[in-house]
Enzyme design. Structure first.
Site, PDB file in Angstrom:
ATOM      1  N   HIS A  93       4.049  -2.132  -0.678  1.00 23.90           N
ATOM      2  CA  HIS A  93       3.799  -2.367  -2.179  1.00 23.90           C
ATOM      3  C   HIS A  93       4.832  -2.943  -2.774  1.00 23.90           C
ATOM      4  CE1 HIS A  93       2.076  -2.095  -6.305  1.00 23.90           C
ATOM      5  NE2 HIS A  93       3.009  -1.392  -6.534  1.00 23.90           N
ATOM      6  N   ARG A 136       7.868  -7.666  -4.842  1.00 22.97           N
ATOM      7  CA  ARG A 136       9.151  -8.052  -5.189  1.00 22.97           C
ATOM      8  C   ARG A 136       9.510  -8.874  -3.996  1.00 22.97           C
ATOM      9  NH1 ARG A 136      10.489  -6.295 -10.262  1.00 22.97           N
ATOM     10  NH2 ARG A 136      10.134  -4.045 -10.513  1.00 22.97           N
ATOM     11  N   ARG A 191       3.285   3.064   2.790  1.00 24.63           N
ATOM     12  CA  ARG A 191       2.541   2.593   1.998  1.00 24.63           C
ATOM     13  C   ARG A 191       3.397   1.842   0.442  1.00 24.63           C
ATOM     14  NH1 ARG A 191      -2.452   5.599  -1.184  1.00 24.63           N
ATOM     15  NH2 ARG A 191      -3.230   3.663  -2.129  1.00 24.63           N
TER      16      ARG A 191
END
Ligand SMILES: Cc1cc2nc3c(=O)[nH]c(=O)nc-3n(C[C@H](O)[C@H](O)[C@H](O)COP(=O)(O)OP(=O)(O)OC[C@H]3O[C@@H](n4cnc5c(N)ncnc54)[C@H](O)[C@@H]3O)c2cc1C
Length: 199
Positions: A159, A164, A155
């Site tokens: 993210h 990024r 998870r």
């Protein structure tokens, strides 16, 4: 930079699907599901935004040769476990520095190297004078390379890759996020396929 996938949850997609199924299962009803059934469920979980099952699989990476600047960005991710090479205990070598492509393109690579050499000469002089490494390191540039282990669940990897790996992110951490995505896609393609497709 070097990005090595060191360990990961055994059959990671199966683990995610197994954890998710308990929400509809009565005790004793567990059965074996095919990997196709697992994949189908994972796609539904993604569509529903049901993210907690993705925390049941994770991976450990070894990363070598990112700058301290990149490290500062990476360690903002609070759900990741880190173990970083210490500048208190390990002497930094002069060649261990990241040179951004933009600096090279601006024709400043030679001056950049001269600056690095100067700061490293001062670093070495400080060590020779008995200054401890933990204080001498203040003289080193933020482009100094480092190595680390990091570990988190899928998870959080999703993210990190979303934040990024985007075009707003700085190139070095973007390269790192893309490296995570490439390696994680090999072991859990369904978990990360939407992120790959978005590229
Ligand atoms: C393009 C870009 C530019 C940035 N510029 C700056 C900048 O100029 N200055 C700066 O300081 N930072 C900057 N950052 C860093 C950014 O603010 C975040 O600190 C970093 O991206 C970590 O994100 P996160 O907090 O979502 O992630 P994580 O720490 O990985 O957390 C994951 C998720 O868990 C939840 N969570 C974690 N902790 C908490 C909490 N305490 N309370 C509530 N929910 C929580 C949130 O949903 C969070 O998204 C930038 C990031 C990006 C991608």
């Amino acid at each position: 930079m070097k990005i090595e996938l060191v360990r990961h949850t055994d059959r990671p997609e199966s683990m995610i699907a197994r954890a998710a199924r308990i929400s509809h299962q009565t005790t004793g009803e567990e059965k074996d599901y095919s990997s196709e059934e697992d994949k189908e469920l994972i796609r539904k979980l993604r569509d529903w935004g049901h993210w907690s099952p993705f925390e049941f699989s994770g991976a450990t990476f070894y990363v070598e040769g990112i700058s301290r600047s990149c490290l500062a960005q990476l360690t903002r991710h609070r759900l990741v476990s880190f173990m970083v090479r210490s500048m208190r205990y390990v002497k930094q070598n002069q060649e261990e520095v990241v040179i951004p492509q933009s600096v090279k393109e601006a024709g400043l690579a030679d001056e950049y190297r001269e600056g690095i050499t100067k700061s490293h000469d001062l670093y070495q002089k400080a060590l020779d004078e008995g200054v401890p490494k933990e204080d001498a390191r203040f003289l080193l540039p933020i482009g100094s390379k480092t190595s680390l282990y990091l570990k988190t669940n899928f998870r959080e990897f999703r993210h990190i890759i979303e934040l990024r790996g985007g075009k707003e992110a700085q190139w070095e951490i973007r390269d790192l996020a893309e490296g995570f995505l490439a390696r994680l896609s090999e072991i859990a393609p369904t978990v990360f396929e939407d992120l790959t497709e978005a590229r």
